[in-house]
Design an enzyme around this catalytic site. Structure first.
Site, PDB file in Angstrom:
ATOM      1  CD1 TRP A 338       0.665  -0.075   2.898  1.00  0.00           C
ATOM      2  CD2 TRP A 338      -0.755   0.962   3.605  1.00  0.00           C
ATOM      3  NE1 TRP A 338       1.013   0.137   4.230  1.00  0.00           N
ATOM      4  CE2 TRP A 338      -0.052   1.076   4.565  1.00  0.00           C
ATOM      5  CE3 TRP A 338      -1.910   2.135   3.632  1.00  0.00           C
ATOM      6  CZ2 TRP A 338      -0.082   1.648   5.874  1.00  0.00           C
ATOM      7  CZ3 TRP A 338      -2.000   2.833   5.014  1.00  0.00           C
ATOM      8  CH2 TRP A 338      -1.234   2.411   6.054  1.00  0.00           C
ATOM      9  CG  ASP A 339       5.015   0.792   1.544  1.00  0.00           C
ATOM     10  OD1 ASP A 339       3.974   0.140   1.894  1.00  0.00           O
ATOM     11  OD2 ASP A 339       5.894   0.593   2.121  1.00  0.00           O
ATOM     12  CD  GLU A 480       2.368  -3.797   9.162  1.00  0.00           C
ATOM     13  OE1 GLU A 480       1.792  -4.059   7.882  1.00  0.00           O
ATOM     14  OE2 GLU A 480       3.626  -4.114   9.474  1.00  0.00           O
ATOM     15  CE  LYS A 592       6.209  -2.404  11.459  1.00  0.00           C
ATOM     16  NZ  LYS A 592       6.285  -3.582  10.401  1.00  0.00           N
ATOM     17  CD  GLN A 593       2.371   1.479   9.952  1.00  0.00           C
ATOM     18  OE1 GLN A 593       3.211   0.423  10.078  1.00  0.00           O
ATOM     19  NE2 GLN A 593       2.070   1.828   8.933  1.00  0.00           N
TER      20      GLN A 593
END
Length: 963
Positions: A338-339, A480, A592-593
């Site tokens: 998806w980046d 994640e 994580k993000q």
């Protein structure tokens, strides 16, 4: 103007990245950093001569092949770089002999990687070596390498061997079987095929030598075609070698061998190819550049990240996309995440829309793979793979193997649970359409993507009879660290948003293009009942958001998890998951993000729920401190930078921005060796334009409400919107005339010699005039003005103009001129010091200011001694000190290093425009002597040093507003 900033062994200017010291422990990360490419392929910055444990690779878009465990990966292609140099029997290597000087430079403006080395062989022979290479942006199948060698102290026998290595490896695995190889006129070629995917590749190259008569010999060792030559080179003789390469695969032609052979024989010389490449880069940067005034480090870092995106983007192929690690390394095996759609695509949508269209069309051509994945899991429609390759089928490894003998395999759940990617792709399609107005593409490609993935969501949601709502259970959100959660806000809201937009596309297609709608209605089984179901789900899908509370729970039960204070684990150099373990992370409120914040960012553009300023503030305050922003995901810092800027947290915004901008350049996370962090690079563009630039998209187009970081005086960029270009030139309210004055802390002064301390310029002029007369070249005092401050070689080339002289002749003429000059200065004495020079030197010495000479002249030392000022000078940087002359900053930076003073605390006194430019490029203060039109860019301009005191200079400098 380029203004350098040094970090470790790297020097940053506005357009160049320079490494002045080879550090073997950074071998692999720097191979990534110095990657070049052209959108068709990427070649890591490995050395042409090789190095122990190096990791060379050339990765070509779409050339995937199967491999055990990881399913499929981009195959490392035959290496076009090998170029051995043997001097009197000693093979040049950086780990042998003595490296007297070293410089590697990436020129972002022109897409060129160059390296200079002065090497003393084990047999005590000294040579200058130079390599330059590029992947042509003008012709994607063309690569070029130029090599130069100049013996310095003795005659040497030189052997060169240029080759193709047909045995490349992906970390120990060779994907290629050799089919054939052979000779062509002045060259050779090789043909290979991938073992499983059966993609054929042909690579051909030819070689030419100039500066000496030398024969070429072609040898064809299996898998290693080579062109070699041996010649004797005299001291000062410069020999140039061109290696021109073509590469084709069966993806773009049915006859790759014939195409490679034909193309290579038709190639013009290196200089012509280089000009075409530079012109192509000019066009690209004209659209995609971002200019920042006031922050050289940020300027270079931004351009570097954009450069890496541009060289990884398919310009002519719509069946491939940009992998997470671009084409720069083996990380993630060349898979697409998806980046690309969420982080990378906006840069192309708004500056290179044709490339954006290609990237999205890849998702159209991989719809069948997405359909196969949905069917495998028992769903309808199209369910995009978390990791995708050439077909769109899921290629995420099911298991991650342990790094120790007794470790357990780790189940990778992203392939099964991280389903938000289907909505991410739809999000990218929607905003590409809105930005470009490309109805034709939306009709033919985009609508089918949005509608078929909407069908997937229809089959994926579950109805909760107790609460009478739709839910999405057992997912992984953007964060994640939590692998089996239900009703994740990011996933649910993105799915809801997706369905809302699918309804609009359904109606638009039906009314605007009824024939295409009829086709898709039949193909996708679109019915009024199905449309009604989408509406029902969008209305009744549970979104963990309550208007009465701005704080949003990340997923069902998140607030009941054990809380965490990340400060308790500092200092650390690894992720919090690596410290706590997978289950430890699952049980705690650690991310994580960004997840909730990521959702707010994506809804920020359209101001849709749950985005509003209060919600952003409260969720930032809660989630930002719980996010592993340093070692979690590289996708986080750029997003945090944008949101922090929105909240007026300028210092934190800039800190997060630079963390992202330098992630590869300075190997912030310690994993740059795996390849460029593509998503972070895309996030950098968004952080600058949408964050600091404050660009929002209104109905009439983009508007800016800038919030420039401290130190940024100006920000300039272009955006393409609905077929038109809009230019933004944003100026900080603290810049220009209202900028606060800065008092310089001068600790060292660097004087040019000629025209500053003494007038040897007249002697130079007479020597050049004598030479010009002997050679019949036009020259006069007016022409002599252009020679101020530049090297002897550059001066001679200006005088020679279009007259063709051999390298040997040029060297002889330079020596002859120097002889005339040395002869003329034989009687120079302290009486030849210019007025005011001696008094100023004595004042500086008494004040404890370090003094250096920074002169391009190779006779600076004897002149200083004859002038009687050697005891007043702490160091001399002369024409022998550096290889790159003014206006490059190298000479002054070297002088500053010799006296141990930081560049920003140095003052340069110069009389030449090139010297002033060099001083400013070195981030030093500058005093210009002479006519203002010549030295107008200096901070202070004086006619000469007569009557000038140190106190006078300090007063004038204290009144300067630094630019």
């Amino acid at each position: 103007m380029d203004r350098p900033r040094q970090t470790q062994s790297l020097i940053y200017t506005d357009w160049t990245l320079t490494e002045n010291q080879f550090e073997p422990e950074q071998l692999h990360s720097r191979e990534t950093v110095f990657t070049i490419g052209n959108g068709y392929l990427g070649t890591r910055g490995s050395f042409e001569e090789g190095y122990p444990r190096s990791s060379p690779s050339t990765l070509i878009h779409g050339v995937y092949d199967d491999v055990p465990i990881v399913y499929t990966e981009l195959a490392n292609c035959p290496d076009w770089l090998p170029f051995l140099v043997i001097v009197d029997g000693d093979r040049f290597r950086l780990d042998q002999g003595q490296i007297l000087s070293y410089q590697r430079q990436l020129d972002l403006r022109r897409g060129i990687l160059a390296r200079r080395v002065r090497w003393r062989s084990p047999s005590n022979k000294t040579v200058d070596l130079y390599w330059e290479r590029f992947a042509s942006l003008a012709e994607q199948n063309v690569l070029a390498l130029r090599f130069e060698i100049t013996p310095l102290d003795s005659q040497v026998t030189v052997e060169i061997q240029a080759s193709i290595n047909g045995y490349p490896e992906n970390q120990g695995y060779n994907h290629w079987e050799l089919l054939n190889q052979g000779k062509i006129d002045q060259g050779t070629w090789l043909n290979a095929r991938t073992r499983a995917s059966r993609i054929e590749l042909a690579i051909a190259f030819k070689m030419a030598i100039s500066g000496i008569d030398a024969a070429l010999q072609v040898t064809n060792a299996p898998g290693y075609p080579t062109i070699s030559s041996t010649f004797i080179a005299s001291p000062g003789t410069n020999i140039k070698v061109e290696k021109l390469v073509t590469i084709f695969t069966s993806r773009e032609t049915e006859t790759p061998v014939e195409s490679a052979q034909t193309k290579v024989t038709q190639l013009p010389n290196y200089a012509t190819l280089l000009n075409a490449n530079e012109e192509a880069w000019r066009e690209v940067w004209h659209q995609s550049d971002i200019a920042i005034e006031g922050d050289t480090k940020a300027q270079l870092a931004v351009r570097y990240n954009l450069f890496q995106l541009l060289i990884s983007a398919p310009r002519y192929d719509d069946k491939v996309s940009i992998p997470a690690k671009t084409l720069s390394g083996f990380g993630y095996r060349g898979h697409v995440f998806w980046d690309t759609e969420i982080f990378i695509l906006p840069f192309f949508t708004f500056t290179q829309p044709k490339i954006a269209r290609n990237l999205l069309t890849y998702r159209y051509y991989t719809l069948n793979g997405a359909r196969r994945k949905a069917a495998h899991y028992g769903y309808k429609g199209a369910m995009y793979a978390w990791e995708s390759a050439d077909t769109g089928d899921e290629v995420t490894p099911r298991w991650a193997l342990p790094n120790q003998p007794y470790g357990e395999e780790i189940r990778i759940w992203c392939r099964d649970r991280e389903i938000h990617i289907s909505a991410d792709v739809a999000y990218a399609v929607w905003y590409y359409w809105k930005a470009t107005g490309d109805d034709e593409w939306m009709r033919d490609y985009g609508a089918e993507i949005i509608l078929d993935t909407a069908i997937f969501w229809m089959s994926r949601v579950e109805w909760n009879t107790k609460h009478e709502r739709y839910e999405i259970r057992e997912v992984i959100g953007a964060d994640e660290y939590h692998e089996h959660v239900s009703n994740n806000i990011f996933t649910n809201r993105m799915a809801q948003w997706h369905l809302e937009k699918a309804l609009m596309v359904y109606d638009w297609l039906n009314s605007s293009f009824p024939e295409r709608f009829a086709q898709l209605k039949d193909k996708l089984k679109l019915t009024a009942e199905r449309r009604s179901r989408w509406q029902d789900i969008a209305t009744n899908l549970w979104i963990l958001y309550d208007d009465s509370s701005a704080l949003i729970e990340q997923f069902e039960g998140f607030f009941q998890l054990e809380d965490i204070n990340l400060e308790d684990y500092e200092p650390r150099n690894k992720s919090i998951q690596a410290i706590l373990g997978i289950e430890g992370g699952n049980r705690r409120q650690v991310l994580k993000q960004p997840d909730v914040l990521m959702l707010l960012y994506l809804m920020r553009q359209s101001k849709e729920i749950p985005y509003n300023q209060e919600s952003l503030q409260q969720n930032w305050d809660y989630y930002a401190p719980r996010t592993d922003i340093t070692y979690g995901s590289s996708l986080g810092p750029a997003i945090h930078a944008i949101l922090a800027s929105d909240l007026g947290k300028n210092e934190e915004a800039y800190e997060r921005f630079m963390q992202a901008a330098l992630v590869d350049l300075e190997d912030v996370r310690g994993n740059a060796n795996d390849g460029i962090h593509g998503a972070s690079a895309g996030g950098i563009w968004q952080a600058v334009v949408l964050g600091f630039g404050g660009v929002q998209f209104a109905e009439n187009g983009p508007v800016a409400q800038p919030q420039l970081p401290p130190g940024w005086n100006r920000l300039k960029f272009k955006l393409h919107w609905q077929g038109n270009w809009q230019e933004f030139d944003l100026v900080s309210p603290n810049s220009a005339s209202v900028t606060r004055k800065k008092t310089p802390n001068i600790q060292g002064v660097i004087f040019d010699l000629d025209g500053v301390l003494t007038d040897t310029a007249e002697f130079h002029y007479r020597a050049w005039q004598r030479l010009a007369d002997e050679e019949g070249l036009p020259f006069n005092r007016e022409a002599n003005e252009a020679l101020r401050g530049i090297s002897r070689r550059e001066s001679l080339l200006l005088i020679a103009g279009d007259h063709p002289f051999s390298e040997e002749k040029l060297l002889e003429m330079m020596e002859r001129k120097n002889g005339y000059y040395v002869e003329s200065i034989e009687n120079i004495s302290p009486a030849d010091l210019l007025p005011g020079a001696l008094n100023l030197l004595d004042e500086l010495k008494q004040a404890g200011i370090k003094i250096a000479i920074g002169s391009a002249s190779k006779n600076a030392r004897p002149v200083v001694e004859k002038l009687g000022i050697a005891n007043r000078v702490d160091a001399i940087a002369d024409g022998y000190s550096v290889q790159t002359p003014k206006p490059a900053p190298d000479l002054f930076l070297h002088a500053a290093k010799l006296i141990g003073i930081p560049p920003e605390n140095c003052l340069v006194v110069e009389d030449a425009a090139a010297g002033i430019e060099a001083a400013l490029a070195a981030r030093m203060w500058a005093v210009g002597l002479g006519p203002s039109e010549r030295v107008k860019d200096a901070h202070v301009v004086l006619p000469n040093l007569a009557g000038v005191s140190w106190a006078d200079l300090k007063t004038k400098l204290n009144g300067v507003i630094p630019g």
